[in-house]
Design a protein around this motif. Sequence first.
Motif, short mmCIF file in Angstrom:
data_model
loop_
_atom_site.label_atom_id
_atom_site.label_comp_id
_atom_site.label_asym_id
_atom_site.label_seq_id
_atom_site.Cartn_x
_atom_site.Cartn_y
_atom_site.Cartn_z
N GLY A 26 0.64 -1.13 0.01
CA GLY A 26 0.03 0.15 0.06
C GLY A 26 0.79 1.48 0.02
O GLY A 26 0.54 2.12 0.71
N ARG A 34 -4.97 3.27 4.31
CA ARG A 34 -5.76 2.30 4.53
C ARG A 34 -5.37 0.76 4.32
O ARG A 34 -5.18 -0.12 5.19
CB ARG A 34 -7.16 2.17 3.78
CG ARG A 34 -8.08 1.33 4.27
CD ARG A 34 -9.43 1.07 3.47
NE ARG A 34 -10.21 0.07 3.92
CZ ARG A 34 -10.21 -1.11 4.21
NH1 ARG A 34 -9.01 -1.70 3.89
NH2 ARG A 34 -11.15 -2.07 4.81
N LEU A 35 -4.67 0.72 3.14
CA LEU A 35 -3.96 -0.48 2.99
C LEU A 35 -2.57 -0.90 3.71
O LEU A 35 -2.57 -1.98 4.15
CB LEU A 35 -3.45 -0.30 1.20
CG LEU A 35 -4.65 -0.69 0.39
CD1 LEU A 35 -3.91 -0.45 -1.14
CD2 LEU A 35 -5.58 -1.78 0.43
N GLN A 36 -2.17 0.04 3.97
CA GLN A 36 -0.93 -0.05 5.13
C GLN A 36 -1.39 -0.40 6.60
O GLN A 36 -0.93 -1.30 7.09
CB GLN A 36 -0.06 1.15 5.02
CG GLN A 36 0.72 1.53 3.95
CD GLN A 36 1.96 2.37 4.27
OE1 GLN A 36 2.24 2.46 5.40
NE2 GLN A 36 2.70 2.71 3.21
N ASP A 40 -1.00 4.44 0.78
CA ASP A 40 -2.18 4.21 1.05
C ASP A 40 -2.49 3.99 2.25
O ASP A 40 -1.93 2.95 2.83
CB ASP A 40 -2.62 3.36 0.04
CG ASP A 40 -4.38 2.95 0.28
OD1 ASP A 40 -4.81 3.06 1.20
OD2 ASP A 40 -4.98 2.62 -0.91
N GLN A 97 -2.56 -4.25 6.49
CA GLN A 97 -1.20 -4.84 6.61
C GLN A 97 -0.61 -4.84 7.84
O GLN A 97 -0.42 -6.04 8.48
CB GLN A 97 -0.18 -4.71 5.50
CG GLN A 97 1.17 -5.70 5.73
CD GLN A 97 0.54 -6.86 5.28
OE1 GLN A 97 -0.11 -7.27 4.40
NE2 GLN A 97 1.13 -8.14 6.01
#
Length: 143
Positions: free
Chosen positions: A46, A51-53, A49, A56
């Motif tokens: 991500g 949200r993506l990070q 990003d 994870q």
Amino acid sequence: MIRHLNPVSMPAPVAPLYAQISIAPAGALAFIAGQVAIDADGRLVGKDDHRLQAEQCFRNLRDAVDALGVGTEHVVRMGLHVVRHSNELVGSIFEAGHAVFGQGWPVCASLFLGVEALGHSDWLVEIDAIVSLPPDFDRLACC
């Protein structure tokens, strides 16, 4: 085992995602290092990003709790550190956590902190935790 309190003399939590006080019985504690958006293969997930990070980071945190052989109900404190924090990010960060934990969200004493930077310029989110281990804890589930 873990008790969560929200005394009437204190403000009510702004969301049911944390408690004002978490009480763990005396015993061993596990301190989970700050988890960033690096997957098991060492790749950043991500880039640019939040949200993506965050998702994870929560996956890594979940894996650490699983490795201890306990559930998320044993998490007594969680710290979320977010680069370039803004109010608009709060919802997406917690959505990422719910995507990973579902109904097993670790309700605990927590900290959500906006920071200028983390250890690497590509990291946008870092999450650490403290876990209370049961009295009969004697070895890791993973090792």
